[in-house]
Design an enzyme around this catalytic site. Structure first.
Site, short mmCIF file in Angstrom:
data_model
loop_
_atom_site.label_atom_id
_atom_site.label_comp_id
_atom_site.label_asym_id
_atom_site.label_seq_id
_atom_site.Cartn_x
_atom_site.Cartn_y
_atom_site.Cartn_z
N ASN A 1 -52.22 -38.49 -0.02
CA ASN A 1 -50.88 -38.41 -0.40
C ASN A 1 -50.26 -39.70 0.27
O ASN A 1 -49.09 -39.95 0.20
CB ASN A 1 -50.24 -37.09 -0.18
N GLU B 1 -54.57 -31.79 10.62
CA GLU B 1 -53.26 -31.64 10.20
C GLU B 1 -53.17 -31.21 8.85
O GLU B 1 -54.03 -31.90 8.14
CB GLU B 1 -52.50 -32.93 10.37
N CYS C 1 -46.61 -33.20 3.39
CA CYS C 1 -46.91 -31.89 4.30
C CYS C 1 -45.63 -31.58 4.75
O CYS C 1 -45.56 -30.19 5.15
CB CYS C 1 -48.01 -32.19 5.17
N GLU D 1 -50.29 -36.07 16.93
CA GLU D 1 -50.71 -37.32 16.38
C GLU D 1 -49.53 -38.13 16.80
O GLU D 1 -48.49 -37.69 16.92
CB GLU D 1 -50.99 -37.17 14.86
P1 NDP Z 1 -58.81 -31.72 1.01
O1 NDP Z 1 -58.48 -31.28 2.02
O2 NDP Z 1 -59.96 -31.36 0.10
O3 NDP Z 1 -59.09 -33.36 1.36
C1 NDP Z 1 -58.82 -33.94 2.42
C2 NDP Z 1 -59.92 -34.98 2.86
O4 NDP Z 1 -61.08 -34.42 3.27
C3 NDP Z 1 -60.31 -36.07 2.03
O5 NDP Z 1 -60.88 -37.18 2.39
C4 NDP Z 1 -61.56 -35.33 1.19
O6 NDP Z 1 -62.48 -35.98 0.56
C5 NDP Z 1 -62.10 -34.82 2.48
N1 NDP Z 1 -63.01 -33.59 2.33
C6 NDP Z 1 -63.20 -32.82 1.20
N2 NDP Z 1 -64.22 -31.91 1.39
C7 NDP Z 1 -64.65 -32.17 2.60
C8 NDP Z 1 -65.68 -31.53 3.40
N3 NDP Z 1 -66.37 -30.22 3.13
N4 NDP Z 1 -65.82 -32.04 4.78
C9 NDP Z 1 -65.02 -32.95 5.20
N5 NDP Z 1 -64.11 -33.82 4.58
C10 NDP Z 1 -63.93 -33.35 3.27
O7 NDP Z 1 -57.64 -32.08 0.12
P2 NDP Z 1 -57.19 -32.27 -1.37
O8 NDP Z 1 -57.33 -33.98 -1.58
O9 NDP Z 1 -58.39 -31.75 -2.28
O10 NDP Z 1 -56.03 -31.70 -1.67
C11 NDP Z 1 -56.04 -30.14 -1.69
C12 NDP Z 1 -54.90 -29.61 -1.17
O11 NDP Z 1 -54.65 -30.01 0.28
C13 NDP Z 1 -53.36 -29.96 -1.81
O12 NDP Z 1 -52.98 -29.37 -2.94
C14 NDP Z 1 -52.60 -29.75 -0.73
O13 NDP Z 1 -51.99 -28.54 -0.67
C15 NDP Z 1 -53.52 -30.26 0.87
N6 NDP Z 1 -53.22 -31.12 1.29
C16 NDP Z 1 -52.40 -31.28 2.50
C17 NDP Z 1 -52.25 -32.53 3.02
C18 NDP Z 1 -51.24 -32.66 4.17
O14 NDP Z 1 -51.04 -33.69 4.45
N7 NDP Z 1 -51.16 -31.52 4.85
C19 NDP Z 1 -52.76 -33.84 2.36
C20 NDP Z 1 -53.50 -33.50 1.21
C21 NDP Z 1 -53.81 -32.44 0.74
P3 NDP Z 1 -62.05 -36.28 -1.15
O15 NDP Z 1 -60.56 -36.49 -1.28
O16 NDP Z 1 -62.89 -37.32 -1.59
O17 NDP Z 1 -62.71 -34.86 -1.61
#
Ligand code: NDP
Length: 478
Positions: free
Chosen positions: A150, A247, A281, A459
């Site tokens: 995001n 976070e 977020c 952070e």
């Molecule tokens: P994720 O938590 O899945 O992804 C965040 C990061 O973690 C990405 O780089 C992802 O890789 C990586 N990741 C995924 N699985 C693993 C794992 N098992 N171990 C270590 N790293 C991992 O978020 P999503 O992008 O799938 O979003 C899902 C939901 O998360 C959103 O709908 C939202 O609600 C929330 N979200 C919240 C954010 C915030 O700022 N608080 C930011 C983004 C999402 P990859 O993307 O390549 O799978």
């Protein structure tokens, strides 16, 4: 043919076969990049390179580190237009939002170029005669950074700039949805003269993030993303006693009191809940409104929400871009159904839109007459959806704001100093805003939340030193 992105390991671009594509969410016929997905070997190589590079980088003069960060910041700022365009094309936020994010990333590097010169310890008189005591701030070693889609350049910037500033080496694993900006950042870091191995990039899926979290030589992990993934990263990190910072988002309340400036309250709610397509977020996803202003506030906000122009992120007239992915769109629509089944009343938007070009378009939705215990008020949607809760008075509003398991950002709209002060001191959130949207923060001050929103040290800004350094206490007698 869209470009094939590469890993960046030990100062070299390492290509691997294309295993996936990143798409333009405004027009899914447009492939932004083809990407490799690491099977674990790039993570191992990246950590190895970062481990080798650590002693020299940790010992580099403060000016060497400061100058590289400063050059990175200057280049990002000079390229704000083209990077902003790339960001909007790949992530889907509007062009002004994309350029704004790039500027923020540039400023973050500039800020930490300054912080590099400000690393301080303290000297204290020992309790023992003839003994001197002092503390030093030392880097941790290899730091793993796992970042979401995001904020595809700002979050890598606000994690990697302080990590590098204080003498750590870095392995960055961006989201596979938006790797292009991480690659662009890495090119800039490379051109700025970063010594090889100090900054490494692995393009991969969640599995690469998992491999990084579990790697025995990664001293610390900083993660932003969902709560579920955060919990997985935490178990891997804690099992091997790595330092950890998470976070994980929020369900941020904006309290609107009878005595507020109505126009400003509507504008803050609109901005906080819907801009960046609600995918922040800190988004104001819960609007908690006292009874005396409820009807006027919801009517005025619904009119503004209905008037928002949804469209291609790069089109100048667009105010709200698409959601970032099919999964984000499905999730948003699913929560709109859930809210309707639970009794929420849709006052504006909430439709999947078919535009001339295929994309993940949903009209921003305002759901009124919701109850605090509904899922729409407890779970993070991460889309352009705000739910409104009616409360009797300030006390009930504060209790509502404090309900739930998150505690990232909270805001209050009021002209009363008494309520503003009380809310600031009593709301359970890491960041609190008075007469401002819950989203939109500075880069030189701490960022983070309480309860399920965040874990570990804060952070950003002047607080970043606490996560990216460890304290050594020295005693000496001569
Ligand atoms: P994720 O938590 O899945 O992804 C965040 C990061 O973690 C990405 O780089 C992802 O890789 C990586 N990741 C995924 N699985 C693993 C794992 N098992 N171990 C270590 N790293 C991992 O978020 P999503 O992008 O799938 O979003 C899902 C939901 O998360 C959103 O709908 C939202 O609600 C929330 N979200 C919240 C954010 C915030 O700022 N608080 C930011 C983004 C999402 P990859 O993307 O390549 O799978």
């Amino acid at each position: 043919m869209p470009p094939l992105l590469s890993h960046y390991l030990d100062g070299q671009w390492e290509s691997a076969g294309a295993a996936a594509e990143s798409l333009n969410p405004s027009d899914t016929r447009d492939i932004v990049a083809r990407i490799p997905l690491d099977d674990g070997s790039a993570v191992a190589a990246a950590v190895h390179a970062a481990t080798k590079a650590f002693p020299a980088w940790a010992d580099a003069s403060l000016e060497v580190r400061s100058d590289v960060l400063d050059r990175v910041g200057s280049t990002i700022l000079a390229r704000k237009e083209d990077l902003g365009r790339m960001l909007s094309r790949e992530e889907g936020k509007t062009l002004p939002e994309g350029i704004g994010e790039v500027i923020r990333a540039g400023r973050i590097f500039k800020f930490f170029a300054g912080e590099a010169l400000r690393r301080t310890g303290v000297t204290v008189d020992s309790t023992r005669a003839g003994v001197d005591a002092a503390t030093y701030r030392e880097p941790l070693g290899v730091v793993g950074l796992i970042t979401p889609w995001n904020f595809p350049i700002a979050i890598p910037a606000w994690k990697s700039a302080p990590a590098l500033c204080f003498g750590n080496t870095v392995v960055l694993k961006p989201s596979e949805l938006t790797p292009a900006l991480a690659v662009a950042l890495t090119e800039i870091v490379h051109e700025a003269g970063m010594p090889k191995g100090v900054f490494n990039l692995v393009i991969g899926s969640g599995a690469a993030g998992g491999a990084l979290a579990a790697h025995a030589d990664v001293a610390a992990l900083s993660f932003t993303g969902s709560q579920a993934t955060g919990a997985r990263v935490a178990s891997a990190a804690i099992a091997r006693q790595a330092r950890l910072q998470l976070e994980m988002g929020g369900k941020n309340p904006l309290v609107v009191l009878d005595d507020c400036d109505l126009d400003r309250a509507v504008q803050c709610a609109l901005d906080g809940a819907f801009f960046a397509t609600g995918q922040r977020c800190t988004a104001s996803s819960r609007l908690i409104v006292t009874a005396g202003i409820y009807e006027r506030f919801t009517a005025a906000l619904a009119a503004k929400v209905a008037a928002l122009r949804v469209g291609d992120a790069l089109a100048p007239e667009t105010q709200i871009g698409p959601l970032a992915s099919q999964a984000q769109m499905d999730k948003t629509l699913a929560y709109l159904d859930i809210a309707a089944r639970e009794g929420g009343v849709r006052r504006a938007g909430g439709e999947a839109l078919s535009l001339a070009q295929p994309g993940y378009y949903v009209s921003p939705a305002l759901i009124v007459d919701t109850q605090l215990d509904m899922r729409i008020n407890r779970e993070e949607v991460f889309g352009p959806v705000a739910a409104v809760v009616r409360v009797r008075d300030y006390d009930e509003a504060l209790a509502a704001a404090n309900a739930g398991e998150f505690g990232l950002s909270a805001g209050i709209m009021t002209s009363s100093l008494k309520y503003a002060r009380h809310f600031t001191r009593n709301v359970r959130a890491g960041m609190v805003m008075t007469n401002l949207a819950t989203a939109g923060v500075d880069y030189h001050v701490p960022f983070g939340g309480t309860r399920k929103s965040s874990y570990g040290a804060r952070e950003q800004g002047f607080a970043a030193v606490d996560f990216y350094t460890q304290i050594k206490t020295s005693y000496s007698w001569a």
